[in-house]
Scaffold this motif. Structure first.
Motif, PDB file in Angstrom:
ATOM      1  N   ASN A 180       0.527  -1.058  -0.513  1.00 33.60           N
ATOM      2  CA  ASN A 180      -0.069  -0.096   0.306  1.00 33.60           C
ATOM      3  C   ASN A 180       1.116   1.516  -0.362  1.00 33.60           C
ATOM      4  OD1 ASN A 180      -3.004  -1.959  -0.277  1.00 33.60           O
ATOM      5  ND2 ASN A 180      -2.222  -1.814   2.010  1.00 33.60           N
ATOM      6  N   ILE A 181       0.774   2.483  -1.486  1.00 33.44           N
ATOM      7  CA  ILE A 181       1.237   3.175  -1.052  1.00 33.44           C
ATOM      8  C   ILE A 181       0.101   4.279  -1.029  1.00 33.44           C
ATOM      9  CG2 ILE A 181       2.839   4.972  -2.509  1.00 33.44           C
ATOM     10  CD1 ILE A 181       4.003   2.387  -3.531  1.00 33.44           C
ATOM     11  N   PHE A 182       0.338   5.223  -0.474  1.00 30.74           N
ATOM     12  CA  PHE A 182      -0.665   6.406   0.072  1.00 30.74           C
ATOM     13  C   PHE A 182      -1.720   5.929  -0.652  1.00 30.74           C
ATOM     14  CE2 PHE A 182       3.069   8.348  -2.156  1.00 30.74           C
ATOM     15  CZ  PHE A 182       3.301   8.916  -0.880  1.00 30.74           C
ATOM     16  N   ASN A 183      -2.353   4.943   0.468  1.00 29.42           N
ATOM     17  CA  ASN A 183      -3.537   4.373   0.244  1.00 29.42           C
ATOM     18  C   ASN A 183      -4.036   3.383  -0.911  1.00 29.42           C
ATOM     19  OD1 ASN A 183      -4.417   4.626   2.908  1.00 29.42           O
ATOM     20  ND2 ASN A 183      -5.135   6.581   2.718  1.00 29.42           N
ATOM     21  N   ILE A 184      -3.027   3.580  -1.951  1.00 31.44           N
ATOM     22  CA  ILE A 184      -2.774   2.253  -2.891  1.00 31.44           C
ATOM     23  C   ILE A 184      -2.465   1.624  -2.898  1.00 31.44           C
ATOM     24  CG2 ILE A 184      -2.293   2.823  -5.721  1.00 31.44           C
ATOM     25  CD1 ILE A 184      -2.976   5.479  -5.306  1.00 31.44           C
ATOM     26  N   SER A 185      -3.115   0.268  -3.793  1.00 30.28           N
ATOM     27  CA  SER A 185      -2.456  -0.924  -3.258  1.00 30.28           C
ATOM     28  C   SER A 185      -1.835  -1.262  -4.638  1.00 30.28           C
ATOM     29  CB  SER A 185      -3.831  -2.555  -2.478  1.00 30.28           C
ATOM     30  OG  SER A 185      -3.361  -3.060  -2.598  1.00 30.28           O
ATOM     31  N   ILE A 186      -1.111  -2.021  -5.096  1.00 29.72           N
ATOM     32  CA  ILE A 186       0.069  -1.986  -6.345  1.00 29.72           C
ATOM     33  C   ILE A 186      -0.124  -3.863  -6.009  1.00 29.72           C
ATOM     34  CG2 ILE A 186       1.712  -1.617  -7.209  1.00 29.72           C
ATOM     35  CD1 ILE A 186       1.315   1.300  -6.302  1.00 29.72           C
ATOM     36  N   GLN A 187      -0.452  -4.642  -6.571  1.00 23.47           N
ATOM     37  CA  GLN A 187      -0.467  -6.108  -6.853  1.00 23.47           C
ATOM     38  C   GLN A 187       1.449  -5.701  -7.562  1.00 23.47           C
ATOM     39  OE1 GLN A 187      -3.416  -8.176  -6.741  1.00 23.47           O
ATOM     40  NE2 GLN A 187      -2.138 -10.103  -7.369  1.00 23.47           N
ATOM     41  N   THR A 188       2.621  -5.711  -6.946  1.00 24.71           N
ATOM     42  CA  THR A 188       3.471  -5.860  -8.134  1.00 24.71           C
ATOM     43  C   THR A 188       3.611  -6.626  -8.532  1.00 24.71           C
ATOM     44  OG1 THR A 188       5.267  -6.853  -6.413  1.00 24.71           O
ATOM     45  CG2 THR A 188       4.661  -3.953  -6.295  1.00 24.71           C
ATOM     46  N   SER A 189       3.475  -7.819  -8.250  1.00 24.48           N
ATOM     47  CA  SER A 189       3.418  -8.764  -9.357  1.00 24.48           C
ATOM     48  C   SER A 189       3.500  -9.536 -11.171  1.00 24.48           C
ATOM     49  CB  SER A 189       3.053 -10.894  -8.657  1.00 24.48           C
ATOM     50  OG  SER A 189       1.341 -10.762  -8.444  1.00 24.48           O
ATOM     51  N   GLU A 190       2.163  -8.295 -10.810  1.00 24.84           N
ATOM     52  CA  GLU A 190       1.621  -8.455 -12.306  1.00 24.84           C
ATOM     53  C   GLU A 190       2.210  -7.466 -13.042  1.00 24.84           C
ATOM     54  OE1 GLU A 190      -1.424  -9.431 -12.928  1.00 24.84           O
ATOM     55  OE2 GLU A 190      -1.962  -9.927 -11.729  1.00 24.84           O
ATOM     56  N   PHE A 191       3.206  -6.390 -12.888  1.00 26.12           N
ATOM     57  CA  PHE A 191       4.361  -5.993 -13.442  1.00 26.12           C
ATOM     58  C   PHE A 191       5.618  -6.521 -13.512  1.00 26.12           C
ATOM     59  CE2 PHE A 191       1.635  -2.346 -11.457  1.00 26.12           C
ATOM     60  CZ  PHE A 191       1.259  -1.954 -12.018  1.00 26.12           C
ATOM     61  N   VAL A 192       5.716  -7.856 -12.489  1.00 24.79           N
ATOM     62  CA  VAL A 192       7.248  -8.549 -12.710  1.00 24.79           C
ATOM     63  C   VAL A 192       6.500  -9.427 -13.527  1.00 24.79           C
ATOM     64  CG1 VAL A 192       8.594 -10.167 -11.520  1.00 24.79           C
ATOM     65  CG2 VAL A 192       7.394  -8.038 -10.384  1.00 24.79           C
ATOM     66  N   LYS A 193       4.882  -9.783 -14.032  1.00 27.66           N
ATOM     67  CA  LYS A 193       5.230 -10.551 -15.353  1.00 27.66           C
ATOM     68  C   LYS A 193       5.763  -9.925 -16.450  1.00 27.66           C
ATOM     69  CE  LYS A 193       0.484 -12.587 -13.235  1.00 27.66           C
ATOM     70  NZ  LYS A 193      -1.075 -12.209 -13.326  1.00 27.66           N
ATOM     71  N   ILE A 194       5.710  -8.919 -17.027  1.00 26.83           N
ATOM     72  CA  ILE A 194       6.538  -7.847 -17.923  1.00 26.83           C
ATOM     73  C   ILE A 194       7.614  -8.264 -18.051  1.00 26.83           C
ATOM     74  CG2 ILE A 194       6.728  -5.443 -18.872  1.00 26.83           C
ATOM     75  CD1 ILE A 194       3.356  -4.874 -18.118  1.00 26.83           C
ATOM     76  N   SER A 195       8.612  -7.532 -16.842  1.00 19.25           N
ATOM     77  CA  SER A 195       9.579  -7.624 -16.729  1.00 19.25           C
ATOM     78  C   SER A 195      10.156  -8.987 -16.616  1.00 19.25           C
ATOM     79  CB  SER A 195      10.502  -7.125 -15.704  1.00 19.25           C
ATOM     80  OG  SER A 195      10.110  -7.371 -14.121  1.00 19.25           O
ATOM     81  N   PHE A 196       8.930 -10.247 -16.271  1.00 23.79           N
ATOM     82  CA  PHE A 196       9.944 -11.916 -15.841  1.00 23.79           C
ATOM     83  C   PHE A 196       9.858 -11.934 -17.542  1.00 23.79           C
ATOM     84  CE2 PHE A 196       8.531 -15.876 -16.243  1.00 23.79           C
ATOM     85  CZ  PHE A 196      10.145 -16.382 -15.151  1.00 23.79           C
ATOM     86  N   VAL A 197       8.673 -11.682 -18.277  1.00 23.21           N
ATOM     87  CA  VAL A 197       8.658 -11.949 -20.229  1.00 23.21           C
ATOM     88  C   VAL A 197      10.563 -11.501 -20.149  1.00 23.21           C
ATOM     89  CG1 VAL A 197       7.679 -12.435 -22.426  1.00 23.21           C
ATOM     90  CG2 VAL A 197       6.582 -12.559 -20.088  1.00 23.21           C
ATOM     91  N   PHE A 198       9.763 -10.342 -20.385  1.00 18.87           N
ATOM     92  CA  PHE A 198      11.146  -9.288 -20.526  1.00 18.87           C
ATOM     93  C   PHE A 198      12.620  -9.945 -20.948  1.00 18.87           C
ATOM     94  CE2 PHE A 198       8.300  -6.838 -22.842  1.00 18.87           C
ATOM     95  CZ  PHE A 198       9.078  -5.761 -23.839  1.00 18.87           C
ATOM     96  N   PHE A 199      12.399 -10.279 -19.426  1.00 23.70           N
ATOM     97  CA  PHE A 199      14.035 -11.077 -18.758  1.00 23.70           C
ATOM     98  C   PHE A 199      14.426 -12.630 -19.545  1.00 23.70           C
ATOM     99  CE2 PHE A 199      15.584 -14.532 -15.787  1.00 23.70           C
ATOM    100  CZ  PHE A 199      17.040 -14.190 -15.667  1.00 23.70           C
ATOM    101  N   LEU A 200      13.549 -13.391 -20.208  1.00 26.85           N
ATOM    102  CA  LEU A 200      13.493 -14.821 -20.059  1.00 26.85           C
ATOM    103  C   LEU A 200      13.933 -14.567 -21.630  1.00 26.85           C
ATOM    104  CD1 LEU A 200      10.642 -16.188 -18.972  1.00 26.85           C
ATOM    105  CD2 LEU A 200      12.991 -16.811 -18.458  1.00 26.85           C
ATOM    106  N   ALA A 201      12.633 -13.880 -22.424  1.00 26.48           N
ATOM    107  CA  ALA A 201      13.640 -13.224 -24.321  1.00 26.48           C
ATOM    108  C   ALA A 201      14.059 -13.137 -24.359  1.00 26.48           C
ATOM    109  CB  ALA A 201      12.250 -11.928 -24.161  1.00 26.48           C
TER     110      ALA A 201
END
Length: 418
Positions: A180-201
Motif C-alpha cells: 500500500n502506497i498512499f492508500n493505493i494497493s499495488i500488486q507488484t507481481s502483475e508488473f513483474v510478469k512483464i519484466s520476467f517475460v522480457f528477462f527470459l526473452a
C-alpha cells in the motif's frame, strides 16, 4: 419498460456475444484473406459496441443512475480514440485482436456497473490510464530498438518489486500479494510478469546457447522462490508455466519440457504439505459441500450461481451475484454465468482462447526472435491466468486467487495487461 428491456436483453446479449465468438473462429481460419478479415473485423467492432450499449442501458434502467450513460459515451469515445491512434501509429495494427480486447473490457465495465458503480468508475479510470501508458510503451518500443539487451535490468527490477511485497506487503487470504502506497494497493507481481517475460526473452536472445537455458532457469527459480515465500502461489504457478513454454519454444527440447513438468508436480506436492492454506483450498475443491459454512462457502456460492443461470441466464439484475465473495475480482465469471448464461460464458471462453491464439500467431509471424518470445510469454500468461481463474470458479481445479484477464476489477492487472 425496464423489465421488458431487461428480459429482451437476455436474448440480444447472448446473440451479440455468440456471433462475436463465431466470427472470431472464422477470422482465425481466414485471417490471410484481406476481404474477409476487413468485413468481419468491422462487424466484430459493431457487435462489441452493441453489447456495451445494450448492457449499459439495462444497468441504467435498473439503477436510474445517470453516470452509467455518461460512462457508456466515454467508453465509446475512448475505444474509438484508441483505435484511431493505433491505426495511425502502428503499421502492424491488428483490428480483430484489438476488438477482442475491447470486448473483454466491455464485459468488465458492464458487470462492474451492475455490481458496484464506484468500482466501475475506478475501473474505467484504470483503463484510460492503462491505454495511455500502453500507447507510450508502443511509441518507445517503435523508436528505441535496444530493449532486447537489458536482461540484467529486467531481472533486477523484477526481484526488487517482489522483494518489496515480501518485506512490506500485508497479508491477504493467507498470502502477501500487494503493498500500500498512499492508500493505493499495488500488486507488484502483475508488473513483474512483464519484466520476467522480457528477462527470459532477452537472456535467451543474447546468449543463444545452453547458457541462456541455465541462466533463465536460475532466474526463474529466484523469482518463483520469492513468490512462494510471499505465499503467492497463483503468481508463482503463472511464472513457472510461462518459463516452461518460452524455454520450450526457444530450444524445442521435449525432454527438458517434460522434466520441468515432473519437477513442477513434485514441487506442488511439497508446497501442499508446507502451507495449510493450500490444503484448505484443496479441501474446499474436493468436497465443498462438506465445509459449506467455512472453507467451501465461496466455491459453493459460485457453483450455485452458475447452475442457477442455466444456458440463457437470469438477466442482468435478476440474479444475486453479490452473495458470491470477492465477486468483482476472482469470481466475476460466476456472476457473468448467473445473469448472462452459460452460452455467453462459453462464448467468452472462446473469445479469450482466440485472443491468445492471435497473440501466438503474432509470435510466429515475428521476424525478430526476441519479440517473438516476448509475444509467446504474454500469450501464455493470459492463457494460464484465464485457465486458473475459470477452472477455480467452476471447481475444475482448486482456486488459486487469480483474476480473469481484462475483466476482473483491479488497476494493477489492467495496467500490466494493456
Amino acid at each position: 419498460m425496464a423489465e421488458v428491456i431487461t428480459s429482451l436483453s437476455r436474448v440480444t446479449i447472448i446473440s451479440f456475444i455468440l456471433v462475436f465468438a463465431v466470427l472470431d473462429i472464422i477470422l482465425l481460419v481466414f485471417r490471410k484473406n484481406e476481404t474477409v478479415k476487413e468485413i468481419f473485423t468491422i462487424i466484430s467492432y459493431l457487435l462489441m459496441y452493441l453489447f456495451l450499449v445494450n448492457g449499459s442501458i439495462v444497468v441504467f434502467l435498473n439503477t436510474k443512475d445517470s453516470r452509467v450513460i455518461l460512462l457508456m459515451f466515454l467508453q465509446i469515445v475512448v475505444f474509438a480514440g484508441s483505435t484511431a491512434f493505433l491505426k495511425y501509429y502502428s503499421k502492424y495494427f491488428n483490428g480483430y485482436l484489438i476488438s477482442n480486447i475491447y470486448l473483454l473490457l466491455s464485459f468488465s465495465f458492464v458487470m462492474l456497473e451492475r455490481l458496484s458503480m464506484d468500482k466501475a468508475i475506478r475501473q474505467f479510470i484504470f483503463a484510460v490510464v492503462s491505454l495511455v501508458v500502453g500507447s507510450v510503451v508502443l511509441i518507445l518500443i517503435t523508436k528505441y530498438k535496444n530493449f532486447k539487451y537489458y536482461y540484467k535490468w529486467y531481472f533486477l527490477a523484477g526481484i526488487v518489486l517482489i522483494l518489496a511485497v515480501l518485506i512490506f506487503g500485508a497479508k491477504e487470504y493467507g498470502a502477501k500479494l500487494s503493498i500500500n502506497i498512499f492508500n493505493i494497493s499495488i500488486q507488484t507481481s502483475e508488473f513483474v510478469k512483464i519484466s520476467f517475460v522480457f528477462f527470459l526473452a532477452s537472456i535467451i536472445f543474447v546468449l543463444r546457447d545452453i547458457r541462456g537455458f541455465i541462466f533463465s532457469t536460475v532466474g526463474t527459480i529466484i523469482h518463483v522462490g520469492i513468490l512462494i515465500l510471499c505465499k503467492d502461489l497463483g503468481a508463482a504457478l503463472i511464472f513457472l508455466v510461462t518459463y516452461m513454454f518460452v524455454v520450450f519454444v526457444a530450444y524445442r527440447k521435449y525432454v527438458l519440457f517434460f522434466g520441468e513438468i515432473v519437477l513442477g508436480i513434485l514441487g506442488g506436492i511439497l508446497l501442499y504439505n508446507l502451507f495449510p492454506h493450500v490444503q484448505t483450498r484443496f479441501l474446499a475443491w474436493s468436497d465443498p459441500l462438506s465445509v459449506v459454512d467455512n472453507e467451501g462457502y465461496q466455491i459453493c456460492q459460485s457453483l450455485f450461481a452458475i447452475g442457477t443461470g442455466d444456458w440463457l441466464g437470469l438477466g442482468l439484475f435478476q440474479g444475486q451475484p453479490n452473495k458470491i465473495p470477492v465477486v468483482s475480482k476472482d469470481f466475476i465469471f460466476s456472476a457473468i454465468s448467473e445473469e448472462l448464461g452459460c452460452i455467453t460464458a462459453l462464448s467468452l471462453i472462446v473469445i479469450i482462447l482466440c485472443t491468445v491464439i492471435y497473440i501466438f500467431i503474432i509470435a510466429m509471424d515475428s521476424s525478430d526472435s526476441f519479440y517473438g518470445l516476448v509475444s509467446v510469454g504474454f500469450g501464455v500468461i493470459i492463457a494460464t491466468q484465464a485457465i486458473l481463474n475459470i477452472g477455480g470458479v467452476t471447481k475444475f481445479i482448486p482456486s488459486t486467487g487469480v483474476t480473469l484477464p481484462l475483466i476482473s476489477y483491479g488497476g494493477s492487472s489492467l495496467l500490466s495487461l494493456l
